[in-house]
Motif scaffolding. Structure first.
Motif, PDB file in Angstrom:
ATOM      1  N   LYS A   5       0.824  -1.214   0.000  1.00 27.61           N
ATOM      2  CA  LYS A   5       0.000   0.000   0.000  1.00 27.61           C
ATOM      3  C   LYS A   5       0.859   1.265   0.000  1.00 27.61           C
ATOM      4  CE  LYS A   5      -3.912  -2.138   2.367  1.00 27.61           C
ATOM      5  NZ  LYS A   5      -4.779  -2.127   3.589  1.00 27.61           N
ATOM      6  N   LEU A   6       2.074   1.178   0.535  1.00 30.27           N
ATOM      7  CA  LEU A   6       2.967   2.330   0.530  1.00 30.27           C
ATOM      8  C   LEU A   6       3.417   2.683  -0.884  1.00 30.27           C
ATOM      9  CD1 LEU A   6       5.240   1.490   3.624  1.00 30.27           C
ATOM     10  CD2 LEU A   6       3.280   3.051   3.534  1.00 30.27           C
ATOM     11  N   HIS A   7       3.400   1.711  -1.779  1.00 35.67           N
ATOM     12  CA  HIS A   7       3.839   1.934  -3.161  1.00 35.67           C
ATOM     13  C   HIS A   7       2.668   2.019  -4.132  1.00 35.67           C
ATOM     14  CE1 HIS A   7       8.064   0.989  -2.056  1.00 35.67           C
ATOM     15  NE2 HIS A   7       7.486   0.176  -1.190  1.00 35.67           N
ATOM     16  N   ASN A   8       1.502   1.616  -3.676  1.00 33.05           N
ATOM     17  CA  ASN A   8       0.316   1.624  -4.537  1.00 33.05           C
ATOM     18  C   ASN A   8      -0.893   1.954  -3.659  1.00 33.05           C
ATOM     19  OD1 ASN A   8      -1.676   1.217  -6.434  1.00 33.05           O
ATOM     20  ND2 ASN A   8      -1.471  -1.012  -6.475  1.00 33.05           N
ATOM     21  N   GLU A   9      -1.304   3.210  -3.670  1.00 28.68           N
ATOM     22  CA  GLU A   9      -2.354   3.673  -2.763  1.00 28.68           C
ATOM     23  C   GLU A   9      -3.674   2.938  -2.969  1.00 28.68           C
ATOM     24  OE1 GLU A   9      -2.760   7.851  -3.077  1.00 28.68           O
ATOM     25  OE2 GLU A   9      -0.747   8.298  -2.302  1.00 28.68           O
TER      26      GLU A   9
END
Length: 786
Positions: A242-246
């Motif tokens: 999730k930190l790299h793909n919201e």
């Protein structure tokens, strides 16, 4: 004293040859079956345990949450993740990505073969215990065009030559330098491969889709430091994607690699079994069979106890105490078990190759392996104690006064106990028969089920050489050749679709909706060639250029899209490619029957095909294969024509379950055989004990059929009682097992009736032999008996 006990034990075995034979044979078969199953269980439990760092190895897993309330657990992870988190988290000592098994063509001089292998990062070799025979394991995969091969692959291509530095040509164009040779992977490794290639090469070749945190496609393995706190690390890793793909709906967790083989199934993000369920089932079944054999021993030993009564009485009169007698008779039981164990080992040596063929294992009775020795010793002691303890206790408790006065009776308690044991014995046998019947029917159901398209007469080949670049020409030429009825191309096989996405939008979509759809790329002739049924709209049309932007959905996808009226004509956007739904295809199974059919989107790309599916005309399969092979030699001259049949692949998916079914069959037959051995011995004893009674009855006018019926009544009643107990239990257990399949048969009343009938018929035949023999004896001879 010990010598005296041993002499008496041996004499007793030879004095009662029939009962000794039945006891020893029953125990031998029971111990043999238990031993082979325990060897299988031991092998399953030991899978992957040979890795030195097994307690520090983990695989990264994903929990994907969707708005329809479903939660899927996958072992697939984003391509860029492993090197990134290795740098980020100090808990990680090593990390490696690993692909699924790939089959590449390798050539050296005039030798050319397809070989199964994988792409991996350099850390992989250091993480897992892969002994090297040649080369430097720490640097072997550092070069982009390096290859590490197995010992057997090295011998196949290079013989006894030094292979380091040799060049292997992959897929007729890419050279790879051999930088290492590793020992062949053990049979008890869940990761099998003949070669390893650098993951960097695979990454560069597929960077367009592999270098994205939103794609989940490869496996990620970690080796944590010895001081790592697992719970803390898991909590930190949880939201990494999730930190790299919201927009991600993924939560990460780690599973110990040592658990992955046996505990591979998850439901709603929670571990819910896997192969461990079959390990437990077979372990229990093996114990069942062993108990059935022990019951035989207990029954026959207690039934024969009256013959030892005077011996026991005299021993007690001259000072023997129950404890000493108990040890004596336990010793005799142990001797019988030892003889049976030796016979069981002989049976095992003969039967083990057949068992290995059925299960695909390579089991052996290695008496230098401490675990196997311990298993064997445990079986011997368990059997001796279970089989011998009650008879020894029963006989040692005889009252000397009653024995010497000739007042000893067989005893209602012992008789009731024997009846109870026979009932338990046949109840277990009936449960095994029901299990065998249901497993067989489920296997037949899966292999013959109408899965929504015709998979017969279809063979396929992966697109090698220039076939993909000339697909339209190849297709047209194939259709003009003998034996070929249809040709289509797809990105994956229609029985094994693994691509999925939630990146869709459609008319009226809830902004919060997040639903997973499987996706398959096909050409315009896919529906017709696979003989699928359209529920609404039309299939793709080769003459309509616009169809390359359109979609076909299955019934399940139409339901998930939520359209209340006609689906055809609705707008649908997949991966930013906007088009229209032109039809709804009838649901078909494109995965395991364990799972329900998922929503599916069919699309027509420009060049996203990997396999060619060819339908042969009825009874012209050989001609179709020859036609396809001729075309292949033109467009892929450096590749051998390698093809497979779709129907055979479907059956292969359930090969492991079919193997387990065969083992079930064998154990059920064996349990019935052992039970009938005991029944044979008991009926012989009963006939011997009632010889004079039957003679008197015959003199008074009883008929042979009437006497047979009288003799059979007791045992038949016990088998009927066993059916009353075993049938409901069998139904319950197999109903639970069938819940593992989304599509399955029902246990059914007929299965229960057949199982009970089989047991009853075999029991009647077994008992009737002695009944008929004694009932047919001349009454004069019967009355002179004893």
């Amino acid at each position: 004293m010990l010598k005296n006990y041993l002499t008496i034990a041996v004499r007793n075995i030879f004095r009662n040859k029939l009962f000794s034979f039945v006891n020893i044979l029953g125990l031998a078969f029971g111990m043999c079956s238990a031993l082979v199953i325990f060897l299988w269980v031991n092998d399953e439990i030991q899978v992957d345990k040979f890795h030195t760092n097994i307690n520090r190895l983990y695989r990264v897993m994903e929990n994907q949450h969707y708005s329809d309330g479903r939660l899927f657990t996958f072992a697939s992870t984003p391509g860029p993740m492993a090197p990134y988190i290795k740098e980020k988290y100090p808990e990680i000592e090593k990390a490696s990505r690993l692909t699924w098994e790939v089959n590449n063509l390798f050539r050296f001089d005039d030798k050319s073969f397809y070989e199964p292998g994988r792409y991996a990062d350099p850390d992989f070799i250091e993480m897992f215990s892969i002994p090297f025979n040649a080369g430097n394991s720490s640097t072997a995969l550092n070069g982009k065009n390096s290859i590490v091969i197995s010992k057997s692959m090295a011998e196949k291509y290079f013989g006894d030559e030094d292979v380091i530095g040799k060049i292997l040509l992959m897929n007729t164009k890419t050279p790879f330098t051999v930088t290492g040779v590793f020992a062949d992977m053990p049979k008890n490794s869940s990761l099998q491969f003949q070669y390893l290639l650098p993951f960097q090469y695979f990454f560069d070749e597929n960077k367009s889709w592999l270098d994205q945190w939103g794609n989940n496609n490869i496996r990620t393995y970690l080796m944590l430091r010895t001081d790592a706190t697992i719970n803390n690390f898991s909590a930190k890793l949880k939201n990494e994607v999730k930190l790299h793909n919201e927009q991600s709906n993924v939560e990460l967790f780690i599973q110990p690699f040592g658990d992955a083989y046996l505990y591979g199934d998850f439901e709603n993000g929670v571990q819910a079994g896997g192969r461990i369920e079959y390990v437990r089932i077979f372990f229990i079944v093996a114990v069942f069979v062993l108990i059935i054999a022990c019951i035989n021993f207990m029954n026959l030993s207690t039934a024969q106890a009256t013959k030892r009564a005077k011996e026991v009485g005299l021993r007690k009169v001259i000072g023997a105490i129950p404890h000493q007698l108990f040890r004596q008779f336990m010793g005799e039981s142990f001797l019988t078990v030892i003889i049976a164990a030796c016979l069981a080992v002989l049976f095992l040596i003969v039967l083990l190759p057949f068992f290995n063929e059925i299960t695909g294992k390579a089991l052996g009775l290695n008496l230098l392996d401490l675990r196997i020795v311990m298993i064997f010793v445990a079986i011997v002691f368990f059997t001796a104690f279970l089989a011998g303890s009650y008879p020894a206790f029963f006989i040692s408790e005889f009252k000397p006064v009653q024995v010497l006065k000739g007042q000893l009776k067989s005893g209602n308690r012992a008789s009731v106990f024997r009846r109870a044991l026979v009932t338990i014995q046949f109840s277990l046998s009936i449960i095994l028969i029901i299990s065998t019947a249901v497993v067989f029917r489920q296997m037949q159901f899966m292999q013959n089920r109408d899965i929504g398209f015709d998979r017969n007469n279809v063979f396929y080949a992966w697109l090698d050489g220039d076939v993909a670049n000339n697909l339209e020409t190849v297709r047209n030429r194939l259709l003009s050749l003998p034996g070929i009825d249809g040709v289509t191309a797809a990105s994956q096989l229609p029985i094994d679709i693994g691509n999925s996405t939630s990146n869709l939008s459609w008319e009226g979509k809830d902004p919060e909706a997040n639903i997973l759809f499987s996706v398959l790329a096909v050409d315009q002739d896919f529906i017709q060639t696979m003989k699928m049924e359209m529920i609404e709209g039309r299939p793709f049309d080769r003459n309509l250029v616009t169809d390359t932007a359109n979609y076909i959905v299955n019934q399940k996808a139409a339901e998930k899209l939520g359209f209340k009226d006609e689906v055809a004509g609705k707008d649908l956007t997949l991966w930013d490619r906007k088009g229209k739904i032109i039809g709804v295809v009838k649901d078909f199974n494109f995965g395991s029957l364990h799972n329900p059919i998922e929503p599916l989107i069919l699309r027509v790309p420009r060049n996203d095909f990997f396999c060619l599916l060819i339908r042969a005309k009825q009874n012209e399969t050989e001609a179709a294969i020859r036609s396809a092979e001729g075309i292949w030699k033109e467009y892929a001259p450096g590749y051998p024509f390698k093809y497979s049949f779709l129907n055979q692949d479907w059956e292969e998916f359930y090969k492991a379950e079919g193997q387990r079914g065969k083992v079930f069959n064998t154990l059920a037959i064996l349990s019935i055989f052992i039970s009938c051995l005991g029944l044979f011995g008991l009926s012989a004893f009963s006939a011997e004990r009632r010889t004079k009674e039957l003679g008197i009855r015959k003199v008074l006018g009883a008929s042979v059929p009437g006497l047979v019926q009288l003799m059979n009544k007791e045992f038949i009643t016990l088998v009927i009682l066993s059916a009353i107990i075993g049938c409901p239990l069998g139904w319950y257990l197999m109903s639970m097992w069938l819940e593992n399949y989304a599509y399955h048969v029902e246990v059914g009343l007929i299965t229960l009736i057949v199982a009970a009938s089989v047991c009853l018929t075999i029991a009647v035949i077994t008992v009737s032999y002695h009944s008929l023999r004694v009932a047919s004896t001349n009454p004069a001879k019967s009355l002179r008996y004893e």
